[in-house]
Design an enzyme around this catalytic site. Structure first.
Site, mmCIF file in Angstrom:
data_model
loop_
_atom_site.group_PDB
_atom_site.id
_atom_site.type_symbol
_atom_site.label_atom_id
_atom_site.label_comp_id
_atom_site.label_asym_id
_atom_site.label_seq_id
_atom_site.Cartn_x
_atom_site.Cartn_y
_atom_site.Cartn_z
ATOM 1 N N ASP A 234 -7.337 -36.916 18.741
ATOM 2 C CA ASP A 234 -7.869 -36.444 19.487
ATOM 3 C C ASP A 234 -6.432 -34.973 18.508
ATOM 4 O OD1 ASP A 234 -7.634 -34.253 21.125
ATOM 5 O OD2 ASP A 234 -6.888 -35.514 22.591
ATOM 6 N N ASP A 240 0.955 -27.943 17.485
ATOM 7 C CA ASP A 240 2.190 -27.319 18.506
ATOM 8 C C ASP A 240 3.235 -28.868 18.209
ATOM 9 O OD1 ASP A 240 1.429 -25.434 19.836
ATOM 10 O OD2 ASP A 240 0.173 -27.237 21.527
HETATM 11 O O1 RIB Z 1 -1.965 -26.645 21.016
HETATM 12 C C1 RIB Z 1 -2.760 -27.104 22.719
HETATM 13 C C2 RIB Z 1 -2.533 -26.534 24.189
HETATM 14 O O2 RIB Z 1 -3.234 -25.495 24.304
HETATM 15 C C3 RIB Z 1 -2.768 -27.550 25.086
HETATM 16 O O3 RIB Z 1 -1.912 -28.514 25.777
HETATM 17 C C4 RIB Z 1 -3.441 -26.623 26.295
HETATM 18 O O4 RIB Z 1 -2.496 -27.001 27.127
HETATM 19 C C5 RIB Z 1 -3.800 -25.073 25.423
HETATM 20 O O5 RIB Z 1 -2.454 -24.721 25.743
#
Ligand code: RIB
Length: 291
Positions: A234, A240
């Site tokens: 995944d 992030d």
């Molecule tokens: O970058 C991933 C995120 O993008 C997810 O957690 C979802 O909430 C969207 O904002």
């Protein structure tokens, strides 16, 4: 150590395991589902906190979703600057295909109800040299970046989801711009400028399984941190995770090459797990990760 401040989205992520990303008009049966804490902002805050940084999140959620705040607190993210809005907490519907790729639909809800006075008050405790993380899933990212830059903070800006207009307006206040390869291409085409011409000090281009590139616009130095080969389950939230770990490393005064390698290891480990904020690896897990 410097403190990491993050103005960003907080979403409830709803995951659906699908054999492939649905085509237009196609109805597809999910083979599994789950939910958890997400949002690009919350994911980056959680990643930075798991990487050992002191983190304060600035954002908003709706009524009756106390678990979201409690979850952030459980990961040691400061939540005093999170407002409660009349709009619902943000949501994301995330289809995850069997090859680990995803397609996401977001409902912004409370994430776009931030108030400038609250953002300014939220950053009042920041000190010069601290780091501000911003993305494109809230309102007021331009104002927050300007306030932070005026206060001497180092602004790290993930231009995702990509919005050329917002990106252009945040750039003058940005120290380090984070983009994936597609966003980097879109930005150069829209602005008709090369990455070296952008008004930021550094640019980080994440290259998926190929690693990431650091570009210094001042010295024109470019280096790459190689990708780590893992079995992708995944990829959601990998960018992030990279951003949060990079911020934590810079807050700990790591040199760029060391910070990039650290962030790359965390992102690679995340890709082997399903989920977003809850699946981001801890510092201990990253340290013992032996791909
Ligand atoms: O970058 C991933 C995120 O993008 C997810 O957690 C979802 O909430 C969207 O904002």
């Amino acid at each position: 150590m410097k403190t990491v401040w993050c103005l960003g989205s907080i979403n409830i992520d709803l995951f659906y395991d699908v054999p492939h990303i649905p085509a237009p008009g196609e109805t597809l049966a999910a083979t599994g589902h789950s939910s958890g804490l997400g949002g690009k902002g919350a994911n980056q805050s959680v990643a930075a906190a798991k990487a050992g940084a002191k983190v304060h999140h600035i954002g908003a959620v709706g009524q009756n979703t106390d678990w979201v705040i409690e979850r952030l607190k459980s990961y040691n993210v400061g939540t005093a600057q999170i407002a409660i809005s009349d709009d619902p907490t943000g949501q994301a519907i995330i289809n995850v295909a069997s090859d680990g790729e995803n397609a996401i639909v977001i409902l912004s809800g409370a994430n776009r109800t931030l108030d400038e006075a609250a953002v300014s008050a939220g950053l009042a405790g920041a000190a010069p040299g601290d780091i501000l993380l911003v993305q494109n899933e809230t309102n007021l990212q331009i104002e927050a970046a300007r306030i932070a830059s005026d206060q001497g903070l180092r602004v790290l800006y993930s231009a995702a989801p990509f919005d050329a207009d917002a990106t252009q307006q945040v750039l003058p206040f940005t120290d380090t711009l984070l983009l994936n390869e597609i966003e980097a291409e879109q930005l150069q085409q829209t602005l008709k400028q090369s990455l070296f011409e952008l008004p930021v000090k550094n640019i980080v281009v994440t290259l998926g399984p190929k690693g990431a590139r650091w570009i210094s616009t001042q010295s024109r130095d470019v280096f790459e941190t190689p990708g780590i080969q893992v079995e992708a389950v995944d990829t959601t939230g990998a960018g992030d995770t990279f951003a949060g770990y990079l911020a934590a490393a810079l807050a700990r005064d790591f040199e760029p090459a060391e910070a990039m390698a650290f962030a790359g290891r965390a992102a690679a480990l995340k890709v082997t797990r399903k989920g977003t904020a809850d699946a981001i690896p801890t510092l201990e897990e990253v340290e013992v990760f032996d791909p």
